[in-house]
Design a protein around this motif. Structure first.
Motif, PDB file in Angstrom:
ATOM      1  N   HIS A 137       2.220  -3.464  -5.329  1.00  0.00           N
ATOM      2  CA  HIS A 137       3.502  -3.790  -4.701  1.00  0.00           C
ATOM      3  C   HIS A 137       4.142  -4.998  -5.363  1.00  0.00           C
ATOM      4  CE1 HIS A 137       6.616  -4.705  -1.902  1.00  0.00           C
ATOM      5  NE2 HIS A 137       6.003  -5.785  -1.443  1.00  0.00           N
ATOM      6  N   ARG A 156       0.795  -1.224   0.000  1.00  0.00           N
ATOM      7  CA  ARG A 156       0.000   0.000   0.000  1.00  0.00           C
ATOM      8  C   ARG A 156       0.837   1.288   0.000  1.00  0.00           C
ATOM      9  NH1 ARG A 156      -5.621  -0.501   3.449  1.00  0.00           N
ATOM     10  NH2 ARG A 156      -6.436  -2.350   2.364  1.00  0.00           N
ATOM     11  N   THR A 157       2.127   1.182  -0.120  1.00  0.00           N
ATOM     12  CA  THR A 157       2.961   2.386  -0.096  1.00  0.00           C
ATOM     13  C   THR A 157       3.907   2.405  -1.289  1.00  0.00           C
ATOM     14  OG1 THR A 157       4.707   1.336   1.237  1.00  0.00           O
ATOM     15  CG2 THR A 157       2.933   2.443   2.421  1.00  0.00           C
ATOM     16  N   TYR A 192       0.407   6.743  -0.111  1.00  0.00           N
ATOM     17  CA  TYR A 192      -0.213   5.703   0.694  1.00  0.00           C
ATOM     18  C   TYR A 192      -1.567   5.394   0.077  1.00  0.00           C
ATOM     19  CZ  TYR A 192      -2.826   3.366   4.355  1.00  0.00           C
ATOM     20  OH  TYR A 192      -3.602   2.465   5.040  1.00  0.00           O
ATOM     21  N   ASP A 193      -1.759   4.148  -0.307  1.00  0.00           N
ATOM     22  CA  ASP A 193      -3.007   3.690  -0.906  1.00  0.00           C
ATOM     23  C   ASP A 193      -3.881   3.140   0.212  1.00  0.00           C
ATOM     24  OD1 ASP A 193      -5.060   2.436  -2.223  1.00  0.00           O
ATOM     25  OD2 ASP A 193      -3.793   1.199  -3.518  1.00  0.00           O
ATOM     26  N   ASP A 213      -6.460   7.805   1.084  1.00  0.00           N
ATOM     27  CA  ASP A 213      -5.123   7.899   0.495  1.00  0.00           C
ATOM     28  C   ASP A 213      -4.403   9.146   1.007  1.00  0.00           C
ATOM     29  OD1 ASP A 213      -6.047   5.737  -0.870  1.00  0.00           O
ATOM     30  OD2 ASP A 213      -5.949   6.645  -2.865  1.00  0.00           O
ATOM     31  N   THR A 254      -3.607   3.953  -6.847  1.00  0.00           N
ATOM     32  CA  THR A 254      -3.501   2.505  -6.704  1.00  0.00           C
ATOM     33  C   THR A 254      -2.028   2.126  -6.721  1.00  0.00           C
ATOM     34  OG1 THR A 254      -5.615   2.124  -7.811  1.00  0.00           O
ATOM     35  CG2 THR A 254      -4.076   0.264  -7.696  1.00  0.00           C
ATOM     36  N   GLY A 287      -6.757   1.958   0.169  1.00  0.00           N
ATOM     37  CA  GLY A 287      -7.732   0.944  -0.212  1.00  0.00           C
ATOM     38  C   GLY A 287      -8.974   1.570  -0.805  1.00  0.00           C
TER      39      GLY A 287
END
Length: 211
Positions: free
Chosen positions: A200, A116-117, A144-145, A155, A197, A147
């Protein structure tokens, strides 16, 4: 003049290469078996606010950044780096006071992710009159995602200019400090509209140098 850090840097890279080479088969097998993405990315567009400075300006970043490991050879590192990347960033800043929108475009050169980063750096290639940062400057951005959005985005973004990456010296006015590849502050600014989005992917092992 040869940099005094170069021997140490090369030693660290050599050690890293050895460790990564030894584990490359296991990493590749694990990635295939678990269906992990082969390349990292961060995409999307969003507006955000500065938590430390309230105004009526509208600021937004658009990312189209994709990992391209070992694609940018360096003089002392001919293989390039596992964080090499390509793509673009677009920076937009509407000044309510001047009723003008300033824009900048940058070419992505580095991307590293975690769950998420993401941290991205890019070299500015185009700037509208009066815009910032200047052409040729490397900038760092983080994402930072949060979600799926549920009424309000979770975010966040961060970026290296606007007083966040200074080099204070004695009594002189602080100047912007240089930004290295994949260097950026934590994502401190809340997104208010839109979103990002982050996909990773683990950093891949160095390519084999054997024939």
């Amino acid at each position: 003049m040869t940099s005094p850090l170069r021997p140490r840097t090369l030693a660290v890279l050599a050690a890293l290469a050895t460790g990564l080479t030894l584990s490359s088969s296991a990493v590749a097998a694990s990635g295939d078996r678990e269906g992990k993405p082969a390349r990292a990315s961060v995409v999307g567009s969003a507006e955000f606010v500065l938590p430390y400075y309230k105004d009526d300006d509208i600021r937004s970043f658009t990312f189209d950044a994709h990992g391209a490991p070992y694609s940018r050879p360096l003089p002392a590192i001919p293989t390039g780096l596992p964080t090499d990347a390509q793509g673009t960033i677009l920076i937009s800043h509407y000044s309510a006071e001047r009723n003008i929108t300033y824009t900048s475009k940058g070419s992505v050169d580095c991307l590293v992710t975690g769950p998420r980063t993401a941290t991205v750096t890019a070299v500015i290639t185009e700037v509208s009159p009066g815009g910032w940062p200047p052409v040729g400057q490397r900038v760092g951005l983080s994402v930072y995602d949060g979600g799926r959005d549920k009424g309000r985005s979770a975010d966040r973004v961060g970026f290296s200019w606007n007083g966040l990456n200074l080099r204070p010296e004695d009594d002189a006015d602080p100047e912007d400090a240089p930004v290295g590849t994949c260097m950026a502050p934590a994502p401190y600014a809340p997104v208010t509209r839109g979103g990002y989005t982050v996909t990773h992917a683990e950093l891949p092992p160095m390519p084999s140098t054997s024939d």
